[in-house]
Design a protein around this motif. Structure first.
Motif: not given
Length: 198
Positions: A139-141, A146-152
């Motif tokens: 997965n790339i983004a 933040s970690a929270e934002e990317v995982v969400a």
């Protein structure tokens, strides 16, 4: 953008959003990678969030792994597909090296895709790092702070969510790199299942 499953062979490019895996079962073609662009999110980080630039990169990466394992601990629906709870993933230094190298490559050369600037695919980078997979995923983004934002964001996207919830994966590596301007944050999450006996 819609999620689509596609088969990627040789140097073919993925268009839009797709979920893909690499299987290494003899010389078999590539079956998948997930892509996610989150460049326009303007969410405000909460006090406890692992924010790039405020927390050490290792702490941000560790928080991504923690959030992914928390998500895997419960059943979840990814698009129209339901997934049972899956075992926690173990951090692999080799997968982390592959992920970090690709994140740095994208940040330095200002591009965003699964193919590296040298033409490498996720499976190539994993092998180069010394990880011998029977299955890989990525997965790339781009953009989340933040970690929270990317995982969400990954969990809200069916293809990325499927990679996260796939119980065949045993290991994970996380890498991130920043560009010169604010918001130029490249994230790479690499998943693996080692070959038998490795």
């Amino acid at each position: 953008m819609s999620d689509s499953r596609c088969i990627q062979r040789d140097t073919g490019k993925l268009r839009g959003m797709s979920s893909v895996f690499h299987r290494v079962l003899a010389p078999v073609g590539q079956l998948g990678i997930a892509v996610l662009v989150i460049s326009a999110f303007s969410t405000v980080a909460h006090a406890g969030d692992a924010v790039v630039g405020r927390a050490r990169p290792a702490a941000v990466s560790a928080r991504v792994v923690e959030l992914v394992n928390a998500a895997r601990s419960h059943g979840r629906k990814c698009g129209s597909e339901r997934f049972a709870a899956a075992p926690s993933l173990s951090v692999s230094q080799k997968l982390s090296e592959a992920a970090a190298g690709h994140a740095r490559d994208m940040a330095r050369r200002k591009f965003f895709e699964h193919s590296g600037s040298d033409g490498s695919q996720p499976k190539d980078r994993v092998l180069r790092a010394g990880y011998l997979p029977r299955l890989t995923g990525e997965n790339i983004a781009y953009g989340p702070e933040s970690a929270e934002e990317v995982v969400a964001g990954w969990l809200a996207s069916p293809g990325h969510c499927e990679n996260i919830m796939d119980s065949r994966f045993e290991d994970i590596g996380v890498g991130l790199a920043t560009g010169r301007k604010r918001g130029q944050i490249y994230w790479v999450q690499t998943f693996g299942a080692p070959r038998s006996g490795h």
